[in-house]
Design a protein around this motif. Structure first.
Motif, PDB file in Angstrom:
ATOM      1  N   LYS A 186       0.813  -1.225   0.000  1.00 38.41           N
ATOM      2  CA  LYS A 186       0.000   0.000   0.000  1.00 38.41           C
ATOM      3  C   LYS A 186       0.845   1.272   0.000  1.00 38.41           C
ATOM      4  O   LYS A 186       0.328   2.360   0.195  1.00 38.41           O
ATOM      5  CB  LYS A 186      -0.966   0.021   1.192  1.00 38.41           C
ATOM      6  CG  LYS A 186      -1.944  -1.143   1.214  1.00 38.41           C
ATOM      7  CD  LYS A 186      -2.901  -1.030   2.384  1.00 38.41           C
ATOM      8  CE  LYS A 186      -3.845  -2.219   2.441  1.00 38.41           C
ATOM      9  NZ  LYS A 186      -4.750  -2.163   3.596  1.00 38.41           N
ATOM     10  N   ARG A 187       2.154   1.140  -0.215  1.00 32.60           N
ATOM     11  CA  ARG A 187       3.031   2.305  -0.255  1.00 32.60           C
ATOM     12  C   ARG A 187       3.499   2.513  -1.692  1.00 32.60           C
ATOM     13  O   ARG A 187       3.985   1.572  -2.326  1.00 32.60           O
ATOM     14  CB  ARG A 187       4.236   2.073   0.661  1.00 32.60           C
ATOM     15  CG  ARG A 187       5.231   3.220   0.661  1.00 32.60           C
ATOM     16  CD  ARG A 187       6.423   2.873   1.543  1.00 32.60           C
ATOM     17  NE  ARG A 187       7.526   3.782   1.320  1.00 32.60           N
ATOM     18  CZ  ARG A 187       8.782   3.534   1.660  1.00 32.60           C
ATOM     19  NH1 ARG A 187       9.095   2.384   2.226  1.00 32.60           N
ATOM     20  NH2 ARG A 187       9.732   4.406   1.423  1.00 32.60           N
ATOM     21  N   VAL A 188       3.367   3.734  -2.192  1.00 27.33           N
ATOM     22  CA  VAL A 188       3.803   4.025  -3.555  1.00 27.33           C
ATOM     23  C   VAL A 188       5.327   4.100  -3.571  1.00 27.33           C
ATOM     24  O   VAL A 188       5.935   4.866  -2.815  1.00 27.33           O
ATOM     25  CB  VAL A 188       3.188   5.350  -4.067  1.00 27.33           C
ATOM     26  CG1 VAL A 188       3.696   5.649  -5.471  1.00 27.33           C
ATOM     27  CG2 VAL A 188       1.663   5.262  -4.059  1.00 27.33           C
ATOM     28  N   LEU A 189       5.945   3.300  -4.440  1.00 27.14           N
ATOM     29  CA  LEU A 189       7.406   3.272  -4.579  1.00 27.14           C
ATOM     30  C   LEU A 189       7.777   3.851  -5.932  1.00 27.14           C
ATOM     31  O   LEU A 189       7.264   3.405  -6.961  1.00 27.14           O
ATOM     32  CB  LEU A 189       7.918   1.833  -4.461  1.00 27.14           C
ATOM     33  CG  LEU A 189       7.580   1.119  -3.146  1.00 27.14           C
ATOM     34  CD1 LEU A 189       7.936  -0.362  -3.231  1.00 27.14           C
ATOM     35  CD2 LEU A 189       8.306   1.768  -1.975  1.00 27.14           C
ATOM     36  N   SER A 190       8.665   4.820  -5.931  1.00 25.19           N
ATOM     37  CA  SER A 190       9.075   5.455  -7.182  1.00 25.19           C
ATOM     38  C   SER A 190      10.017   4.553  -7.962  1.00 25.19           C
ATOM     39  O   SER A 190      10.616   3.623  -7.406  1.00 25.19           O
ATOM     40  CB  SER A 190       9.779   6.788  -6.896  1.00 25.19           C
ATOM     41  OG  SER A 190      11.043   6.552  -6.301  1.00 25.19           O
ATOM     42  N   LYS A 191      10.165   4.841  -9.253  1.00 19.45           N
ATOM     43  CA  LYS A 191      11.111   4.064 -10.067  1.00 19.45           C
ATOM     44  C   LYS A 191      12.531   4.207  -9.527  1.00 19.45           C
ATOM     45  O   LYS A 191      13.315   3.255  -9.545  1.00 19.45           O
ATOM     46  CB  LYS A 191      11.038   4.534 -11.521  1.00 19.45           C
ATOM     47  CG  LYS A 191       9.724   4.174 -12.204  1.00 19.45           C
ATOM     48  CD  LYS A 191       9.665   4.736 -13.608  1.00 19.45           C
ATOM     49  CE  LYS A 191       8.320   4.407 -14.259  1.00 19.45           C
ATOM     50  NZ  LYS A 191       8.183   5.023 -15.591  1.00 19.45           N
ATOM     51  N   ALA A 192      12.848   5.399  -9.018  1.00 22.24           N
ATOM     52  CA  ALA A 192      14.188   5.612  -8.464  1.00 22.24           C
ATOM     53  C   ALA A 192      14.412   4.730  -7.240  1.00 22.24           C
ATOM     54  O   ALA A 192      15.484   4.124  -7.083  1.00 22.24           O
ATOM     55  CB  ALA A 192      14.362   7.085  -8.087  1.00 22.24           C
ATOM     56  N   GLN A 193      13.422   4.646  -6.369  1.00 21.27           N
ATOM     57  CA  GLN A 193      13.543   3.785  -5.178  1.00 21.27           C
ATOM     58  C   GLN A 193      13.699   2.325  -5.570  1.00 21.27           C
ATOM     59  O   GLN A 193      14.525   1.599  -5.005  1.00 21.27           O
ATOM     60  CB  GLN A 193      12.309   3.953  -4.291  1.00 21.27           C
ATOM     61  CG  GLN A 193      12.225   5.272  -3.556  1.00 21.27           C
ATOM     62  CD  GLN A 193      10.896   5.401  -2.818  1.00 21.27           C
ATOM     63  OE1 GLN A 193       9.822   5.296  -3.402  1.00 21.27           O
ATOM     64  NE2 GLN A 193      10.969   5.623  -1.515  1.00 21.27           N
ATOM     65  N   ILE A 194      12.917   1.905  -6.547  1.00 20.81           N
ATOM     66  CA  ILE A 194      12.979   0.500  -6.985  1.00 20.81           C
ATOM     67  C   ILE A 194      14.328   0.182  -7.617  1.00 20.81           C
ATOM     68  O   ILE A 194      14.941  -0.852  -7.321  1.00 20.81           O
ATOM     69  CB  ILE A 194      11.821   0.199  -7.961  1.00 20.81           C
ATOM     70  CG1 ILE A 194      10.472   0.302  -7.226  1.00 20.81           C
ATOM     71  CG2 ILE A 194      11.980  -1.189  -8.581  1.00 20.81           C
ATOM     72  CD1 ILE A 194       9.265   0.244  -8.138  1.00 20.81           C
ATOM     73  N   LEU A 195      14.814   1.095  -8.461  1.00 22.42           N
ATOM     74  CA  LEU A 195      16.130   0.880  -9.083  1.00 22.42           C
ATOM     75  C   LEU A 195      17.223   0.765  -8.032  1.00 22.42           C
ATOM     76  O   LEU A 195      18.084  -0.118  -8.096  1.00 22.42           O
ATOM     77  CB  LEU A 195      16.456   2.042 -10.022  1.00 22.42           C
ATOM     78  CG  LEU A 195      16.039   1.898 -11.487  1.00 22.42           C
ATOM     79  CD1 LEU A 195      16.325   3.195 -12.228  1.00 22.42           C
ATOM     80  CD2 LEU A 195      16.758   0.742 -12.162  1.00 22.42           C
ATOM     81  N   ASP A 196      17.164   1.650  -7.055  1.00 24.63           N
ATOM     82  CA  ASP A 196      18.203   1.671  -6.026  1.00 24.63           C
ATOM     83  C   ASP A 196      18.166   0.399  -5.189  1.00 24.63           C
ATOM     84  O   ASP A 196      19.212  -0.159  -4.838  1.00 24.63           O
ATOM     85  CB  ASP A 196      18.018   2.902  -5.143  1.00 24.63           C
ATOM     86  CG  ASP A 196      19.108   3.016  -4.096  1.00 24.63           C
ATOM     87  OD1 ASP A 196      20.293   3.051  -4.482  1.00 24.63           O
ATOM     88  OD2 ASP A 196      18.782   3.036  -2.891  1.00 24.63           O
ATOM     89  N   ARG A 197      16.956  -0.078  -4.882  1.00 23.04           N
ATOM     90  CA  ARG A 197      16.820  -1.232  -4.005  1.00 23.04           C
ATOM     91  C   ARG A 197      17.047  -2.561  -4.732  1.00 23.04           C
ATOM     92  O   ARG A 197      17.695  -3.473  -4.210  1.00 23.04           O
ATOM     93  CB  ARG A 197      15.414  -1.209  -3.363  1.00 23.04           C
ATOM     94  CG  ARG A 197      15.075  -2.443  -2.551  1.00 23.04           C
ATOM     95  CD  ARG A 197      16.040  -2.597  -1.357  1.00 23.04           C
ATOM     96  NE  ARG A 197      15.719  -3.806  -0.611  1.00 23.04           N
ATOM     97  CZ  ARG A 197      16.080  -5.026  -0.956  1.00 23.04           C
ATOM     98  NH1 ARG A 197      16.784  -5.220  -2.064  1.00 23.04           N
ATOM     99  NH2 ARG A 197      15.755  -6.066  -0.213  1.00 23.04           N
ATOM    100  N   VAL A 198      16.514  -2.679  -5.962  1.00 25.55           N
ATOM    101  CA  VAL A 198      16.561  -3.962  -6.665  1.00 25.55           C
ATOM    102  C   VAL A 198      17.803  -4.088  -7.543  1.00 25.55           C
ATOM    103  O   VAL A 198      18.422  -5.146  -7.619  1.00 25.55           O
ATOM    104  CB  VAL A 198      15.274  -4.158  -7.502  1.00 25.55           C
ATOM    105  CG1 VAL A 198      15.319  -5.468  -8.271  1.00 25.55           C
ATOM    106  CG2 VAL A 198      14.039  -4.109  -6.598  1.00 25.55           C
ATOM    107  N   TRP A 199      18.163  -2.984  -8.220  1.00 24.16           N
ATOM    108  CA  TRP A 199      19.303  -3.044  -9.147  1.00 24.16           C
ATOM    109  C   TRP A 199      20.565  -2.380  -8.598  1.00 24.16           C
ATOM    110  O   TRP A 199      21.626  -2.457  -9.188  1.00 24.16           O
ATOM    111  CB  TRP A 199      18.931  -2.406 -10.487  1.00 24.16           C
ATOM    112  CG  TRP A 199      18.100  -3.322 -11.347  1.00 24.16           C
ATOM    113  CD1 TRP A 199      18.558  -4.238 -12.255  1.00 24.16           C
ATOM    114  CD2 TRP A 199      16.676  -3.428 -11.389  1.00 24.16           C
ATOM    115  NE1 TRP A 199      17.514  -4.899 -12.844  1.00 24.16           N
ATOM    116  CE2 TRP A 199      16.334  -4.422 -12.331  1.00 24.16           C
ATOM    117  CE3 TRP A 199      15.630  -2.771 -10.723  1.00 24.16           C
ATOM    118  CZ2 TRP A 199      15.025  -4.772 -12.626  1.00 24.16           C
ATOM    119  CZ3 TRP A 199      14.325  -3.126 -11.011  1.00 24.16           C
ATOM    120  CH2 TRP A 199      14.034  -4.115 -11.950  1.00 24.16           C
ATOM    121  N   ASN A 200      20.419  -1.686  -7.463  1.00 28.57           N
ATOM    122  CA  ASN A 200      21.568  -1.085  -6.779  1.00 28.57           C
ATOM    123  C   ASN A 200      22.325  -0.056  -7.610  1.00 28.57           C
ATOM    124  O   ASN A 200      23.556   0.012  -7.560  1.00 28.57           O
ATOM    125  CB  ASN A 200      22.554  -2.166  -6.303  1.00 28.57           C
ATOM    126  CG  ASN A 200      21.914  -3.092  -5.295  1.00 28.57           C
ATOM    127  OD1 ASN A 200      21.290  -2.639  -4.345  1.00 28.57           O
ATOM    128  ND2 ASN A 200      22.050  -4.387  -5.524  1.00 28.57           N
TER     129      ASN A 200
END
Length: 242
Positions: A186-200
């Motif tokens: 239920k939390r909106v995650l930005s593309k930047a957050q996802i890139l940083d977390r998943v692709w580092n």
């Protein structure tokens, strides 16, 4: 993950939330019980009359029923009789007036599993419910390695993913992306957050890789089902129970 003092989290054996039907004509009481059940991670349904209770039980197929003995149309015993004609194994906790000793005896003799006398503490009722659900076999203890959102279950240890009990096979990157979404429901995650977390790596012209993997996940998680992964235009993505 749950700490040592966190309440034990119970789910259905397939990982979906416990469903409890609370029946009482006092709206304030059913609201209070609903809040307590949601805190447990369960899905509460409420009814104020016997006929509404029978209808709600048919619609939701509850794992347990909290049932007031005295209702405006017909009593709790009749509700239990009608519900169990279709769902013979559903456990029932009766709510009875303090001086209604006969109600308690009749309720248990008629097949009720437990009773709580009004006024009661919500904590006591919830403890009785947890015990009853475990005894009835309606639950499984939620593993600390599991992430659960709606009917979607991800095991961080075994890397198994299921939705509605159906196994879903993911690549390592798809798994990591889903794990990040499920850790932040239920939390909106930005593309930047996802890139940083998943692709580092930092955001910089790589938004398309996020879009691509979100589309892969959707095909596996949402295909033919109520969507759980939602695009928030201009903001990012959010995973919500269907």
């Amino acid at each position: 993950m749950a700490g040592p003092n966190a309440p034990e989290l119970l789910t259905r054996p397939d990982g979906t939330p416990i469903r409890v039907l609370a029946v009482d004509d006092e709206n304030s009481l059913t609201e209070l019980l609903s809040m307590a059940m949601r805190y447990e991670g369960w899905e509460p349904t409420t009814a104020a009359t016997g006929s509404d209770a029978v209808r709600a039980a048919r619609d939701t197929n509850p794992d347990a029923i909290v049932l007031d003995m005295m209702l405006p149309d017909f009593d709790g015993l009749e509700v239990m009789r009608r519900v169990r004609a279709e769902q013979p194994d559903v456990p029932v906790i009766f709510l009875t007036a303090k001086d209604a000793v006969n109600d308690r005896i009749v309720g248990l003799t008629a097949g009720g599993d437990d009773y709580v006398t009004k006024p009661f503490s919500v904590e006591e009722l919830m403890a009785r419910l947890r015990s009853l659900l475990r005894r009835s076999g309606a639950t499984s203890k939620r593993s600390e390695s599991e992430l659960i959102v709606g009917d979607l279950v991800l095991d961080e240890d075994s890397h198994e993913v299921t939705r509605g009990g159906d196994e879903i096979h993911l690549t390592a990157t798809e798994f990591e992306l889903l794990r990040y979404l499920m850790r932040n429901p239920k939390r909106v995650l930005s593309k930047a957050q996802i890139l940083d977390r998943v692709w580092n790596y930092d955001f910089g012209g790589q938004a398309n890789v996020v879009e691509l993997y979100i589309s892969y996940l959707r095909k596996k998680i949402d295909a033919g089902r109520e969507p759980m992964i939602h695009t928030m235009r201009g903001a990012g993505y959010v995973l919500k129970p269907a």
